[in-house]
Design an enzyme around this catalytic site. Structure first.
Site, PDB file in Angstrom:
ATOM      1  N   CYS A   1       1.650   0.927  -8.725  1.00  0.00           N
ATOM      2  CA  CYS A   1       2.811   1.534  -8.068  1.00  0.00           C
ATOM      3  C   CYS A   1       3.976   1.720  -9.028  1.00  0.00           C
ATOM      4  CB  CYS A   1       3.239   0.697  -6.858  1.00  0.00           C
ATOM      5  SG  CYS A   1       3.679  -1.004  -7.257  1.00  0.00           S
TER       6      CYS A   1
ATOM      7  N   GLU B   1       5.687  -3.407   0.575  1.00  0.00           N
ATOM      8  CA  GLU B   1       5.720  -3.073  -0.851  1.00  0.00           C
ATOM      9  C   GLU B   1       4.921  -1.788  -1.004  1.00  0.00           C
ATOM     10  OE1 GLU B   1       4.563  -4.851  -5.271  1.00  0.00           O
ATOM     11  OE2 GLU B   1       4.146  -6.030  -3.473  1.00  0.00           O
ATOM     12  N   LEU B   2       5.634  -0.684  -1.272  1.00  0.00           N
ATOM     13  CA  LEU B   2       5.023   0.631  -1.144  1.00  0.00           C
ATOM     14  C   LEU B   2       4.892   1.318  -2.502  1.00  0.00           C
ATOM     15  CD1 LEU B   2       6.887   1.645   2.130  1.00  0.00           C
ATOM     16  CD2 LEU B   2       4.695   0.465   1.879  1.00  0.00           C
TER      17      LEU B   2
ATOM     18  N   GLU C   1       2.953  10.509  -5.426  1.00  0.00           N
ATOM     19  CA  GLU C   1       2.456   9.405  -6.251  1.00  0.00           C
ATOM     20  C   GLU C   1       1.044   9.726  -6.725  1.00  0.00           C
ATOM     21  OE1 GLU C   1       2.225   4.560  -6.066  1.00  0.00           O
ATOM     22  OE2 GLU C   1       1.818   5.667  -4.225  1.00  0.00           O
TER      23      GLU C   1
ATOM     24  N   GLY D   1       0.824  -1.201   0.000  1.00  0.00           N
ATOM     25  CA  GLY D   1       0.000   0.000   0.000  1.00  0.00           C
ATOM     26  C   GLY D   1       0.857   1.250   0.000  1.00  0.00           C
ATOM     27  N   SER D   2       0.344   2.308   0.575  1.00  0.00           N
ATOM     28  CA  SER D   2       1.010   3.603   0.517  1.00  0.00           C
ATOM     29  C   SER D   2       2.187   3.668   1.483  1.00  0.00           C
ATOM     30  CB  SER D   2       0.022   4.722   0.852  1.00  0.00           C
ATOM     31  OG  SER D   2      -0.299   4.710   2.237  1.00  0.00           O
TER      32      SER D   2
END
Length: 415
Positions: A283, A249-250, A377, A229-230
């Protein structure tokens, strides 16, 4: 189409204590189905069940875990179109992209099935010095224990699979919190898992409110947290996770360099896909495009034409490439970023209009570097063009970012 309602899965079994979570069709905005929501007490029971299943799972031979994974491969293959349409409805992902994600789901479980019987170790002689004469050492991989998984909305099938499949292969029980905006795909995975002979407590899949998810992060019975996520949420969760291992996992803000010797048609087709696939909600989506000054005008003209040609509309239609964003709130946020850039002097090359959750594929140029659309982002169908003269300066521009997840270079000169 979706069922009228879906249960959650607690210790391998479906339960329907309520139907409190409304899941909407992201294109029509209408309620598509309802899903059971877990409270904190239920989450606690799931973690305790996972904790109690550790020894039974560790004792399960690898060929049995492989059978479980191949069963899932078979079931997902049989239910391919059902999974794709569920994804199309609950995530707003165009049907062709939804089918692509189901294909990746199946491939992920195939790989896990293959790896489940390859959990090896190593035999190490220690006689590299006189005092080690006659000594040897061995090591092997063992399951880490109960795992906590929190998966995102943008790839609700495959990014859940990236967590679930390795856990089953390694023999680790897990509790999964799927994204509340689109939990149905994960619950279908749970349904397939419930058909297997995994030990009781080996898995729970529990949609829940963010306020009720504290135990997924803080409970010491869980030995690993995997979150996708963020960055803001991910680092916050890591700070609360205690001694457990944490896998994050960003986000990203991917840049592409198009050098003067690049194959323009190839670069354009790949950048259009990279920037606007599933409405830019990835992402690794292309957000910044640096183009050599000698080809800038030609490249810009072709890129704008290709972007304008993208079909936008109902994601259930085969020809549609641009569907809705995950919510009107997110689409409005990104529209505000676009408008802010325009007020600061940016030029709109195409797109920029929003209707509900539908935001047109948008290209901007002359955007000030400190604008959100450049620095943060975007996670939507927007990309920013700029030109460069010196390649090394373009590299510095790529690296002038808080993100480091992905980049691309289009050139014929690898030296």
């Amino acid at each position: 189409m979706l069922k009228e309602k879906y249960p959650f899965y607690l210790a391998n079994k479906p339960e329907m204590p309520n139907t409190d979570l409304e899941v909407v069709d992201k294109y029509t905005g209408k309620i598509a189905t309802r899903v059971a929501v877990a409270d904190e007490q239920t989450i606690d029971r799931a973690i305790e069940a996972a904790h109690k299943s550790v020894e039974a799972l560790r004792a399960m031979p690898s060929y049995k875990r492989q059978e479980v994974l191949y069963h899932l491969v078979d079931r997902f293959t049989e239910r391919f179109e059902e999974l794709a349409m569920a994804l199309c409805i609950e995530a707003g992902k165009p049907i062709n992209d939804s089918r692509g994600e189901v294909t990746r789901l199946i491939e992920t479980f195939k790989i896990a099935a293959e790896e489940s019987v390859r959990m090896t170790g190593e035999y190490l002689p220690l006689d590299r010095s006189p005092r080690g004469k006659g000594y040897v050492s061995t090591w092997k991989r063992v399951p880490i224990g109960p795992c906590s998984f929190i998966s995102p909305f943008n790839f609700p099938l495959n990014l859940a699979a990236h967590k679930i499949a390795p856990a089953v292969a390694a023999g680790c029980p897990f509790v999964l919190k799927p994204a509340s905006l689109n939990p149905v795909g994960a619950l279908i995975i749970g349904e397939a898992l419930s058909e297997t002979d995994l030990p009781e407590g080996a898995f729970s899949i529990l949609p829940c409110n963010r306020d009720g998810a504290r135990l997924f992060v803080e409970d010491p019975r869980l030995k690993l947290l995997s979150f996708t996520g963020s960055p803001a949420v991910g680092w916050s969760l890591k700070a609360k996770a205690g001694k457990k291992k944490v896998v994050l996992e960003l986000g990203g803000n991917a840049a592409c360099i198009v050098d003067e010797d690049a194959d323009l048609d190839d670069a354009i087709s790949r950048i259009v896909f990279g920037a606007f696939y599933q409405s830019g909600q990835s992402c690794i989506g292309v957000q910044r495009i640096m183009i050599h000054e000698r080809i800038y005008d030609e490249f810009k003209s072709k890129l704008v034409a290709a972007t304008r040609a993208l079909k936008m509309g109902d994601p259930k239609k085969e020809e549609v490439f641009i569907g809705p964003m995950i919510s009107e709130k997110e689409a409005a946020r990104l529209e505000n970023w676009i408008n802010s850039a325009l007020k600061k002097g940016a030029d709109l090359l195409c797109g920029g209009k929003r209707e509900g959750a539908m935001l047109e594929a948008t290209l901007l140029e002359n955007v000030p570097d400190n604008e959100d659309i450049c620095k943060k982002e975007a996670f939507g169908p927007v990309a920013v063009l700029s030109e460069f003269k010196d390649f090394n300066q373009a590299l510095k521009q790529v690296n002038d970012s808080d993100f480091g997840l992905q980049t691309g270079i289009f050139t014929r000169d690898i030296y």
